[in-house]
Enzyme design. Structure first.
Site, PDB file in Angstrom:
ATOM      1  N   CYS A  94     -11.276   2.926   0.542  1.00  0.00           N
ATOM      2  CA  CYS A  94      -9.848   3.170   0.776  1.00  0.00           C
ATOM      3  C   CYS A  94      -9.463   2.349   1.998  1.00  0.00           C
ATOM      4  CB  CYS A  94      -9.582   4.656   1.021  1.00  0.00           C
ATOM      5  SG  CYS A  94      -7.870   5.043   1.480  1.00  0.00           S
ATOM      6  N   TYR A 104      -1.256   7.714  -2.670  1.00  0.00           N
ATOM      7  CA  TYR A 104      -1.390   7.350  -4.083  1.00  0.00           C
ATOM      8  C   TYR A 104      -2.599   8.036  -4.736  1.00  0.00           C
ATOM      9  CZ  TYR A 104       2.050   3.487  -4.192  1.00  0.00           C
ATOM     10  OH  TYR A 104       3.197   2.728  -4.187  1.00  0.00           O
ATOM     11  N   HIS A 160      -7.407   2.825   4.213  1.00  0.00           N
ATOM     12  CA  HIS A 160      -7.187   3.613   5.425  1.00  0.00           C
ATOM     13  C   HIS A 160      -8.473   3.738   6.264  1.00  0.00           C
ATOM     14  CE1 HIS A 160      -3.660   4.937   3.161  1.00  0.00           C
ATOM     15  NE2 HIS A 160      -3.190   5.520   4.243  1.00  0.00           N
ATOM     16  N   GLU A 197      -2.845   9.071   7.951  1.00  0.00           N
ATOM     17  CA  GLU A 197      -1.400   8.827   7.941  1.00  0.00           C
ATOM     18  C   GLU A 197      -0.680   9.649   9.011  1.00  0.00           C
ATOM     19  OE1 GLU A 197       0.733   6.867   6.367  1.00  0.00           O
ATOM     20  OE2 GLU A 197      -0.657   5.862   4.995  1.00  0.00           O
ATOM     21  N   ASP A 234       0.869  -1.181   0.000  1.00  0.00           N
ATOM     22  CA  ASP A 234       0.000   0.000   0.000  1.00  0.00           C
ATOM     23  C   ASP A 234       0.901   1.225   0.000  1.00  0.00           C
ATOM     24  OD1 ASP A 234      -2.352   1.550   0.181  1.00  0.00           O
ATOM     25  OD2 ASP A 234      -2.205   1.644   2.356  1.00  0.00           O
ATOM     26  N   SER A 235       0.298   2.389  -0.147  1.00  0.00           N
ATOM     27  CA  SER A 235       1.080   3.620  -0.117  1.00  0.00           C
ATOM     28  C   SER A 235       1.570   3.958   1.290  1.00  0.00           C
ATOM     29  CB  SER A 235       0.249   4.782  -0.661  1.00  0.00           C
ATOM     30  OG  SER A 235      -0.898   4.986   0.141  1.00  0.00           O
ATOM     31  N   CYS A 245      -4.573  -1.417  -1.770  1.00  0.00           N
ATOM     32  CA  CYS A 245      -4.794   0.010  -1.990  1.00  0.00           C
ATOM     33  C   CYS A 245      -5.798   0.122  -3.124  1.00  0.00           C
ATOM     34  CB  CYS A 245      -3.476   0.685  -2.362  1.00  0.00           C
ATOM     35  SG  CYS A 245      -3.641   2.381  -2.951  1.00  0.00           S
TER      36      CYS A 245
END
Length: 268
Positions: free
Chosen positions: A187, A43, A189, A155, A11-12, A74
């Site tokens: 997403c 991303y 996240h 993040e 993933d990013s 992702c």
């Protein structure tokens, strides 16, 4: 491919940890290798070409580690790079994205329903969820809303507090999401803010946690291919393209222990 070979996940940044955690909870014997491309996050605001280049570089590492399955953890990369990664990896490993298992889930349970989807600009602009849902021919409507502040907010560790609550509420109040019966967290996240989203809807909208759906699909696939690990509790290795303290703290939070991060710049 030996059964004891690891599952590779990339993933990013920290978002894919929601999937890594779901996989280890569901299949504790599976060794995992996780790559967080922290040098290039998020991303969601990158071009498809850039995401494809990052993805191929990361796959080189995961193939070197003899991964039996590579999960593109992702949504942005799944939308932009899945076909390329699958062709690049070939028969060396199974490649799974995070979109198709969710579409299969919708096919089973969401006929004639109106759904919302929140995700990055890359995911929403691709239109991939709405297109694949339409192909099911089950009268599933998907209203998609780009929520670009959420992934970088998470993040940086701003989740489950007043700052995140205000931003989440502002997005969810958007008219695009009016009248929905379910909301897809588009997403990886976003499961980290699932509770705040559920609190906003107070039970009126089902919040669809894609991390659990994808983990279950991977287990089903490994069983079908007779590739489930039968050994002891699987090992975990974590790589990042650039060290960040928030990533280290997040791995501790997810797995309840100090995690060693190995820095691996993908362009060196």
């Amino acid at each position: 491919m030996p059964n004891a070979a690891p599952i590779g996940i990339f993933d990013s940044g920290i978002g894919g940890l929601t999937l890594a955690h779901a996989i280890t909870e569901l299949m504790p014997n599976e060794p995992i290798i996780y790559f967080g491309d922290t040098a290039h996050l998020p991303y969601g605001d990158k071009s498809a070409t850039a995401i494809q280049a990052y993805s191929v570089k990361i796959c080189n590492l995961l193939l070197e580690k003899n991964c039996k399955l590579i999960l593109i953890a992702c949504n942005s990369a799944s939308a932009a790079a899945y076909d390329l990664v699958k062709a690049y990896v070939g028969t060396k490993a199974i490649v799974v994205n995070v979109i198709d298992p969710v579409i299969e889930y919708l096919d089973q349970d969401w006929s004639n329903k109106k759904l919302g989807l929140i995700g990055t600009k890359q995911t929403v602009n691709s239109g991939i969820y709405a297109r694949k849902a339409a192909e099911l021919d089950k009268n599933i409507q998907i209203q998609s809303l780009a929520t670009p502040l959420l992934a970088p907010m998470i993040e940086e560790g701003f989740f489950n507090n007043r700052i995140s609550e205000q931003i989440i509420q502002e997005y969810l109040a958007n008219p695009t999401l009016t009248g929905i019966e379910g909301l897809i967290l588009g997403c990886t996240h976003y499961p980290l803010i699932k509770k705040q989203i559920e609190d906003y809807y107070q039970g009126s909208v089902e919040v669809i946690d894609t991390s659990i759906i994808v983990a279950e699909a991977i287990k089903e696939l490994l069983v079908e291919k007779d590739l489930l690990s039968t050994g002891v509790t699987g090992s975990r290795q974590f790589y990042v393209s650039d060290y960040t303290e928030s990533f280290e703290q997040s791995t501790k939070q997810f797995f309840g222990e100090a995690i060693k991060l190995t820095q691996y710049p993908i362009w060196d």
